[in-house]
Write a protein that holds these residues in place. Structure first.
Motif, PDB file in Angstrom:
ATOM      1  N   PRO A 111       0.835  -1.213   0.000  1.00 51.31           N
ATOM      2  CA  PRO A 111       0.000   0.000   0.000  1.00 51.31           C
ATOM      3  C   PRO A 111       0.862   1.252   0.000  1.00 51.31           C
ATOM      4  N   ALA A 112       0.250   2.348  -0.395  1.00 53.93           N
ATOM      5  CA  ALA A 112       0.950   3.639  -0.391  1.00 53.93           C
ATOM      6  C   ALA A 112       1.068   4.125   1.053  1.00 53.93           C
ATOM      7  N   LEU A 113       2.220   3.878   1.668  1.00 51.56           N
ATOM      8  CA  LEU A 113       2.463   4.276   3.049  1.00 51.56           C
ATOM      9  C   LEU A 113       3.475   5.411   3.066  1.00 51.56           C
ATOM     10  N   ASP A 114       3.082   6.512   3.685  1.00 51.00           N
ATOM     11  CA  ASP A 114       3.989   7.654   3.827  1.00 51.00           C
ATOM     12  C   ASP A 114       4.566   7.664   5.227  1.00 51.00           C
ATOM     13  N   THR A 160      14.803   1.054   8.738  1.00 50.44           N
ATOM     14  CA  THR A 160      14.304   0.802  10.095  1.00 50.44           C
ATOM     15  C   THR A 160      13.156   1.773  10.371  1.00 50.44           C
ATOM     16  N   VAL A 161      12.115   1.269  11.048  1.00 48.17           N
ATOM     17  CA  VAL A 161      10.899   2.067  11.278  1.00 48.17           C
ATOM     18  C   VAL A 161      10.481   1.939  12.736  1.00 48.17           C
ATOM     19  N   VAL A 162      10.108   3.086  13.316  1.00 49.05           N
ATOM     20  CA  VAL A 162       9.533   3.118  14.667  1.00 49.05           C
ATOM     21  C   VAL A 162       8.136   3.729  14.564  1.00 49.05           C
ATOM     22  N   GLY A 163       7.321   3.464  15.578  1.00 46.29           N
ATOM     23  CA  GLY A 163       6.005   4.080  15.617  1.00 46.29           C
ATOM     24  C   GLY A 163       6.078   5.535  16.026  1.00 46.29           C
ATOM     25  N   GLY A 164       5.015   6.286  15.764  1.00 50.87           N
ATOM     26  CA  GLY A 164       4.988   7.702  16.106  1.00 50.87           C
ATOM     27  C   GLY A 164       5.625   8.553  15.032  1.00 50.87           C
ATOM     28  N   ARG A 165       5.999   9.773  15.413  1.00 56.67           N
ATOM     29  CA  ARG A 165       6.574  10.719  14.443  1.00 56.67           C
ATOM     30  C   ARG A 165       8.044  11.014  14.689  1.00 56.67           C
ATOM     31  N   THR A 166       8.590  10.494  15.784  1.00 61.63           N
ATOM     32  CA  THR A 166       9.962  10.855  16.147  1.00 61.63           C
ATOM     33  C   THR A 166      10.921   9.707  15.860  1.00 61.63           C
ATOM     34  N   VAL A 167      11.947   9.995  15.086  1.00 62.28           N
ATOM     35  CA  VAL A 167      13.000   9.015  14.820  1.00 62.28           C
ATOM     36  C   VAL A 167      14.036   9.136  15.932  1.00 62.28           C
ATOM     37  N   ALA A 185       1.183   6.788  11.483  1.00 66.79           N
ATOM     38  CA  ALA A 185      -0.124   6.127  11.465  1.00 66.79           C
ATOM     39  C   ALA A 185      -0.059   4.652  11.823  1.00 66.79           C
ATOM     40  N   ASP A 186       1.118   4.125  12.141  1.00 70.29           N
ATOM     41  CA  ASP A 186       1.283   2.694  12.424  1.00 70.29           C
ATOM     42  C   ASP A 186       0.714   1.832  11.300  1.00 70.29           C
ATOM     43  N   LEU A 188       2.360   0.195   8.992  1.00 67.19           N
ATOM     44  CA  LEU A 188       3.088  -1.057   8.791  1.00 67.19           C
ATOM     45  C   LEU A 188       2.652  -2.135   9.779  1.00 67.19           C
ATOM     46  N   ARG A 189       2.388  -1.735  11.014  1.00 68.36           N
ATOM     47  CA  ARG A 189       1.920  -2.707  12.004  1.00 68.36           C
ATOM     48  C   ARG A 189       0.583  -3.309  11.560  1.00 68.36           C
ATOM     49  N   ALA A 190      -0.296  -2.448  11.077  1.00 71.39           N
ATOM     50  CA  ALA A 190      -1.591  -2.937  10.620  1.00 71.39           C
ATOM     51  C   ALA A 190      -1.436  -3.839   9.406  1.00 71.39           C
ATOM     52  N   LEU A 191      -0.529  -3.477   8.525  1.00 75.08           N
ATOM     53  CA  LEU A 191      -0.323  -4.271   7.312  1.00 75.08           C
ATOM     54  C   LEU A 191       0.228  -5.659   7.642  1.00 75.08           C
ATOM     55  N   MET A 192       1.145  -5.718   8.596  1.00 77.82           N
ATOM     56  CA  MET A 192       1.825  -6.976   8.914  1.00 77.82           C
ATOM     57  C   MET A 192       1.064  -7.839   9.923  1.00 77.82           C
ATOM     58  N   HIS A 193       0.018  -7.293  10.541  1.00 77.22           N
ATOM     59  CA  HIS A 193      -0.729  -8.026  11.570  1.00 77.22           C
ATOM     60  C   HIS A 193       0.216  -8.512  12.664  1.00 77.22           C
ATOM     61  N   ALA A 194       1.158  -7.667  13.051  1.00 78.97           N
ATOM     62  CA  ALA A 194       2.161  -8.070  14.041  1.00 78.97           C
ATOM     63  C   ALA A 194       2.233  -7.022  15.143  1.00 78.97           C
ATOM     64  N   ASP A 195       1.825  -7.409  16.340  1.00 80.78           N
ATOM     65  CA  ASP A 195       1.957  -6.516  17.477  1.00 80.78           C
ATOM     66  C   ASP A 195       3.416  -6.511  17.948  1.00 80.78           C
ATOM     67  N   PRO A 196       3.888  -5.364  18.456  1.00 84.40           N
ATOM     68  CA  PRO A 196       5.276  -5.317  18.918  1.00 84.40           C
ATOM     69  C   PRO A 196       5.509  -6.231  20.124  1.00 84.40           C
ATOM     70  N   VAL A 197       6.559  -7.013  20.055  1.00 86.88           N
ATOM     71  CA  VAL A 197       6.950  -7.893  21.168  1.00 86.88           C
ATOM     72  C   VAL A 197       8.285  -7.388  21.698  1.00 86.88           C
ATOM     73  N   PRO A 198       8.333  -7.010  22.968  1.00 91.02           N
ATOM     74  CA  PRO A 198       9.581  -6.464  23.516  1.00 91.02           C
ATOM     75  C   PRO A 198      10.774  -7.378  23.243  1.00 91.02           C
ATOM     76  N   GLY A 199      11.884  -6.755  22.807  1.00 88.31           N
ATOM     77  CA  GLY A 199      13.119  -7.489  22.570  1.00 88.31           C
ATOM     78  C   GLY A 199      13.209  -8.148  21.216  1.00 88.31           C
TER      79      GLY A 199
END
Length: 234
Positions: A111-114, A160-167, A185-186, A188-199
């Motif tokens: 998808p077109a992800l900015d 590399t990608v982090v959530g939010g607006r701050t790198v 907008a998170d 990529l998380r929605a696209l991958m169906h993958a919740d963040p797992v610590p570590g």
């Protein structure tokens, strides 16, 4: 003076116009002798008249009063229903809008992800293809990033990608050749169906035509997806 009759001086026995059940009727010479009886009869008549008026008055009022009582009770019931505090009826917060899950992205166009860079400049992810995208919001994991850079074929961008607006600035210079972005907008998380797992780090592989080749959640090492890297430039 009364006229004497066979059964007594004032008896009316034998008169054919009097009912026999009346029995013997004696008419006195002086009418004042009947005053007490007359007063009693008048009292009884007045009482009977008052009773009849009371019964008539009750019957006249019964239906209107009943209608009025029913109307008042109905009004009170409506007011109680409107004003009575209901359990759990405090102003509910608006339900959070559930994000509709996206279909499995593998084999589909990206998808077109900015995303945004350190300067908050929008960066279309499609402009960086082919790419190995590492979601590092649950773990910076520099070792996983370094492995990806070393294993990526020439021409494949490591992102590399982090959530939010701050790198995060702490990762600056930790892995040369890496494009560091944020995903407000998170998407990529929605696209991958993958919740963040610590570590852990999640990886998305996209080829040069924009097709998602593979999604690898919770990567243990580059060996989990090394054989797929050659498919990115084909």
């Amino acid at each position: 003076m009364g006229m004497p009759e066979p059964h007594g001086p004032w008896s009316t026995d034998g008169l054919p116009d009097l009912p026999p059940e009346w029995g013997r009727v004696v008419v006195p010479d002086d009418a004042s002798a009947l005053a007490q009886e007359a007063a009693q009869v008048r009292r009884e008549l007045r009482e009977a008249h008052r009773d009849a008026r009371r019964r008539s008055w009750r019957g006249t009022l019964t239906l209107p009063v009943l209608i009025l009582v029913v109307a008042v009770l109905a009004t009170l019931a409506g007011l109680v229903t409107v004003t009575w505090p209901r359990a759990g009826s405090s102003t509910p917060s608006a339900p959070a809008t559930a994000r509709e899950p996206l279909p499995d992205p593998v084999g589909r166009p990206l998808p077109a992800l900015d995303l945004v860079d350190e300067a908050q400049v929008p960066v279309p992810l499609r402009s960086l293809l082919p790419a190995v995208v590492l979601l590092v919001d649950a773990c910076a994991c520099p070792q996983r990033v370094t492995e990806a850079v070393r294993a990526a074929p020439p021409g494949v961008q490591v992102v590399t990608v982090v959530g939010g607006r701050t790198v995060p600035t702490s990762a600056a210079g930790s892995a040369p050749g890496v494009r560091r972005l944020a995903d407000p907008a998170d998407g990529l998380r929605a696209l991958m169906h993958a919740d963040p797992v610590p570590g852990t780090v999640d990886v998305l592989l996209v080829n040069r035509t924009g097709t998602v080749v593979r999604v690898v959640p919770a990567v243990g090492s580059v060996e989990d997806y090394r054989t797929d890297l050659t498919r990115l430039t084909g």
